[in-house]
Design a protein around this motif. Structure first.
Motif, PDB file in Angstrom:
ATOM      1  N   ARG A  98      -2.224  10.136  10.224  1.00 20.57           N
ATOM      2  CA  ARG A  98      -2.200  11.289  11.131  1.00 20.57           C
ATOM      3  C   ARG A  98      -0.786  11.831  11.360  1.00 20.57           C
ATOM      4  NH1 ARG A  98      -7.007  11.562  14.309  1.00 20.57           N
ATOM      5  NH2 ARG A  98      -8.442   9.852  13.850  1.00 20.57           N
ATOM      6  N   ASP A  99       0.159  11.338  10.560  1.00 19.06           N
ATOM      7  CA  ASP A  99       1.561  11.791  10.646  1.00 19.06           C
ATOM      8  C   ASP A  99       2.207  11.495  11.994  1.00 19.06           C
ATOM      9  OD1 ASP A  99       1.562  12.859   8.018  1.00 19.06           O
ATOM     10  OD2 ASP A  99       0.537  14.651   8.758  1.00 19.06           O
ATOM     11  N   TYR A 100       1.809  10.393  12.604  1.00 17.54           N
ATOM     12  CA  TYR A 100       2.413   9.987  13.874  1.00 17.54           C
ATOM     13  C   TYR A 100       3.861   9.543  13.662  1.00 17.54           C
ATOM     14  CZ  TYR A 100       3.205   7.152  18.090  1.00 17.54           C
ATOM     15  OH  TYR A 100       3.726   6.605  19.237  1.00 17.54           O
ATOM     16  N   PHE A 101       4.101   8.846  12.558  1.00 15.74           N
ATOM     17  CA  PHE A 101       5.430   8.316  12.273  1.00 15.74           C
ATOM     18  C   PHE A 101       6.228   9.317  11.434  1.00 15.74           C
ATOM     19  CE2 PHE A 101       2.633   4.599  12.709  1.00 15.74           C
ATOM     20  CZ  PHE A 101       3.298   3.893  13.710  1.00 15.74           C
ATOM     21  N   PRO A 102       7.547   9.398  11.648  1.00 18.32           N
ATOM     22  CA  PRO A 102       8.365  10.319  10.854  1.00 18.32           C
ATOM     23  C   PRO A 102       8.493   9.852   9.406  1.00 18.32           C
ATOM     24  CG  PRO A 102       9.747   8.969  12.269  1.00 18.32           C
ATOM     25  CD  PRO A 102       8.339   8.690  12.674  1.00 18.32           C
ATOM     26  N   SER A 103       8.871  10.749   8.535  1.00 15.16           N
ATOM     27  CA  SER A 103       9.073  10.422   7.122  1.00 15.16           C
ATOM     28  C   SER A 103      10.086   9.292   6.977  1.00 15.16           C
ATOM     29  CB  SER A 103       9.570  11.645   6.357  1.00 15.16           C
ATOM     30  OG  SER A 103       8.625  12.692   6.420  1.00 15.16           O
ATOM     31  N   ASN A 104       9.812   8.417   6.000  1.00 10.43           N
ATOM     32  CA  ASN A 104      10.706   7.300   5.654  1.00 10.43           C
ATOM     33  C   ASN A 104      10.865   6.264   6.766  1.00 10.43           C
ATOM     34  OD1 ASN A 104      11.373   8.462   3.046  1.00 10.43           O
ATOM     35  ND2 ASN A 104      12.645   9.929   4.169  1.00 10.43           N
ATOM     36  N   ALA A 105       9.965   6.272   7.730  1.00 11.24           N
ATOM     37  CA  ALA A 105      10.026   5.277   8.797  1.00 11.24           C
ATOM     38  C   ALA A 105       9.751   3.879   8.240  1.00 11.24           C
ATOM     39  CB  ALA A 105       9.011   5.612   9.885  1.00 11.24           C
TER      40      ALA A 105
ATOM     41  N   ILE B 107       0.877  -1.167   0.000  1.00 11.69           N
ATOM     42  CA  ILE B 107       0.000   0.000   0.000  1.00 11.69           C
ATOM     43  C   ILE B 107       0.914   1.217   0.000  1.00 11.69           C
ATOM     44  CG2 ILE B 107      -1.738   1.305   1.284  1.00 11.69           C
ATOM     45  CD1 ILE B 107      -2.676  -1.331   2.523  1.00 11.69           C
ATOM     46  N   GLU B 108       0.607   2.178  -0.833  1.00 15.13           N
ATOM     47  CA  GLU B 108       1.465   3.362  -0.904  1.00 15.13           C
ATOM     48  C   GLU B 108       1.090   4.332   0.214  1.00 15.13           C
ATOM     49  OE1 GLU B 108       2.762   6.875  -4.062  1.00 15.13           O
ATOM     50  OE2 GLU B 108       1.791   5.052  -4.790  1.00 15.13           O
ATOM     51  N   PHE B 109       2.046   4.554   1.118  1.00 13.28           N
ATOM     52  CA  PHE B 109       1.818   5.457   2.231  1.00 13.28           C
ATOM     53  C   PHE B 109       2.535   6.781   1.990  1.00 13.28           C
ATOM     54  CE2 PHE B 109       1.577   1.175   4.180  1.00 13.28           C
ATOM     55  CZ  PHE B 109       0.269   1.230   4.629  1.00 13.28           C
ATOM     56  N   LYS B 110       2.116   7.805   2.704  1.00 10.00           N
ATOM     57  CA  LYS B 110       2.720   9.128   2.557  1.00 10.00           C
ATOM     58  C   LYS B 110       4.130   9.147   3.154  1.00 10.00           C
ATOM     59  CE  LYS B 110      -0.369  11.385   5.020  1.00 10.00           C
ATOM     60  NZ  LYS B 110      -0.994  12.492   5.803  1.00 10.00           N
ATOM     61  N   SER B 111       4.911  10.115   2.706  1.00 10.54           N
ATOM     62  CA  SER B 111       6.221  10.430   3.297  1.00 10.54           C
ATOM     63  C   SER B 111       7.220   9.281   3.256  1.00 10.54           C
ATOM     64  CB  SER B 111       6.050  10.899   4.750  1.00 10.54           C
ATOM     65  OG  SER B 111       5.161  11.989   4.829  1.00 10.54           O
ATOM     66  N   GLY B 112       7.060   8.379   2.293  1.00  8.43           N
ATOM     67  CA  GLY B 112       8.039   7.315   2.132  1.00  8.43           C
ATOM     68  C   GLY B 112       8.011   6.244   3.209  1.00  8.43           C
ATOM     69  N   ILE B 113       6.949   6.167   3.969  1.00  7.21           N
ATOM     70  CA  ILE B 113       6.839   5.154   5.032  1.00  7.21           C
ATOM     71  C   ILE B 113       6.645   3.771   4.432  1.00  7.21           C
ATOM     72  CG2 ILE B 113       5.302   4.330   6.876  1.00  7.21           C
ATOM     73  CD1 ILE B 113       4.950   7.242   7.709  1.00  7.21           C
ATOM     74  N   GLU B 114       7.329   2.782   4.988  1.00  6.09           N
ATOM     75  CA  GLU B 114       7.202   1.393   4.546  1.00  6.09           C
ATOM     76  C   GLU B 114       6.667   0.555   5.701  1.00  6.09           C
ATOM     77  OE1 GLU B 114      10.859  -0.088   3.013  1.00  6.09           O
ATOM     78  OE2 GLU B 114      10.960   1.366   1.372  1.00  6.09           O
ATOM     79  N   LEU B 115       5.694  -0.299   5.394  1.00  3.17           N
ATOM     80  CA  LEU B 115       5.075  -1.151   6.405  1.00  3.17           C
ATOM     81  C   LEU B 115       5.232  -2.618   6.008  1.00  3.17           C
ATOM     82  CD1 LEU B 115       3.277  -1.660   8.904  1.00  3.17           C
ATOM     83  CD2 LEU B 115       1.282  -1.255   7.434  1.00  3.17           C
ATOM     84  N   TYR B 116       5.767  -3.402   6.927  1.00  3.32           N
ATOM     85  CA  TYR B 116       5.919  -4.841   6.744  1.00  3.32           C
ATOM     86  C   TYR B 116       5.167  -5.563   7.858  1.00  3.32           C
ATOM     87  CZ  TYR B 116       9.774  -4.024   3.424  1.00  3.32           C
ATOM     88  OH  TYR B 116      10.534  -3.638   2.349  1.00  3.32           O
ATOM     89  N   ILE B 117       4.810  -6.816   7.586  1.00  2.34           N
ATOM     90  CA  ILE B 117       4.173  -7.628   8.617  1.00  2.34           C
ATOM     91  C   ILE B 117       4.934  -8.940   8.744  1.00  2.34           C
ATOM     92  CG2 ILE B 117       2.460  -8.606   7.003  1.00  2.34           C
ATOM     93  CD1 ILE B 117       0.476  -8.551   9.432  1.00  2.34           C
TER      94      ILE B 117
END
Length: 298
Positions: A259-266, A7-17
């Motif tokens: 909600r921008d809780y995580f910093p960019s590229n997290a 899923i494309e998230f804002k600010s370069g955030i990457e999510l893995y499970i």
């Protein structure tokens, strides 16, 4: 196995499970981790019987029953809710545990609240004989030791590690195994902040916190908004999530990203702790209420 959520998230955030739900066909996810050293301890001390506690849809009850069958222990489940007596066949979780050979002892919710009292434990010993006791949810020091093995070297690259919380054992293991540059976030399935004190019994690091806003009304509460989210997430990713734990966590993570809780590229790693067996029972209730059910291919 870590699976990227495409899923494309804002600010370069990457999510893995981390698909810890795939670590065993029956005793999956954190339940395998929690039971590992407890079963070794029971065997080393010469016990042949395991007693534990849980509710109607308890992942822990089913996993303990399956582990007992696989590793040669007699299992007894003290079940919250005496109204369930005589209705085991109507409950997929309890029926499965029964098929694995678990014996049930149904008690009222009032009695269950005092399940670890000396008086009640003596009653259990009089009734069932000598046994090895595994706490509700499986959480004790040996369970935390097992959960410390969830993270491996490749996981140290993540900035945040997230998990759902029931009794606090899994997050305690993650905290103990984490690196200093990582933040561990727990998403409780229950209301309240009492878990802070429970977790502090097992950990000595400060790189963690609890996110208390995604319990959806408390344990076992199923809201349409969550079911819709689970189905959308499954259709987009092919990753099934249960509605009691992991679904709430993932909803929370994605909402926090928005909600921008995580910093960019997290880089975020979510731990899939299993629990998919509970979907059958929840869907049965949803069907009876003519509500949207959870899409899941068993």
């Amino acid at each position: 196995m870590n699976q990227k959520i495409e899923i494309e998230f804002k600010s370069g955030i990457e999510l893995y499970i981390k698909r810890d739900d795939l670590n065993h066909p029956l005793i999956s996810g954190n339940k395998l981790r929690k039971l590992k050293y407890n079963l070794m301890e029971a065997k080393n001390k010469g016990f042949s019987k395991i007693v534990t506690f849980g509710g109607a849809f308890s992942n822990h009850i089913l996993a303990t029953a399956a582990a007992g069958k696989e590793f040669g222990f007699q299992t007894i489940g003290v079940i919250r809710g005496d109204e369930l007596l005589g209705h085991v066949e109507d409950n997929p979780t309890l029926k499965g545990a029964s098929n694995f050979g678990m014996e049930f002892y149904f008690v009222s919710r009032e009695v269950y609240r005092n399940k670890e009292s000396v008086v009640f434990l003596k009653e259990l010993e009089d009734k069932f004989g000598s046994f090895y006791l595994v706490p509700e949810g499986g959480t004790n020091e040996l369970a935390v030791k097992g959960c410390e093995e969830i993270l491996d070297k490749e996981d140290f690259l993540f900035d945040f590690v997230c998990c759902a919380i029931g009794t606090g054992g899994t997050i305690s293991g993650l905290i103990n195994a984490s690196q200093g540059n990582q933040k561990i976030l727990g998403f409780p399935a229950l209301k309240g902040n009492f878990l802070y004190n429970d977790i502090r019994k097992f950990v000595h690091k400060n790189n963690w916190d609890l996110v208390l806003d995604y319990h959806f009304g408390g344990y076992g509460k199923i809201k349409p908004e969550l079911i819709t989210f689970l189905n959308k997430f499954y259709l987009e990713t092919k990753v099934p999530l249960d509605p009691l734990y992991n679904g709430k966590m993932m909803f929370g993570i994605i909402d926090l990203i928005s909600r921008d809780y995580f910093p960019s590229n997290a880089k975020i790693l979510a731990i899939h702790t299993g629990g998919l067996q509970g979907i059958k029972g929840i869907n049965k209730i949803l069907k009876e209420k003519k509500k949207e059910i959870i899409i899941y291919e068993d």
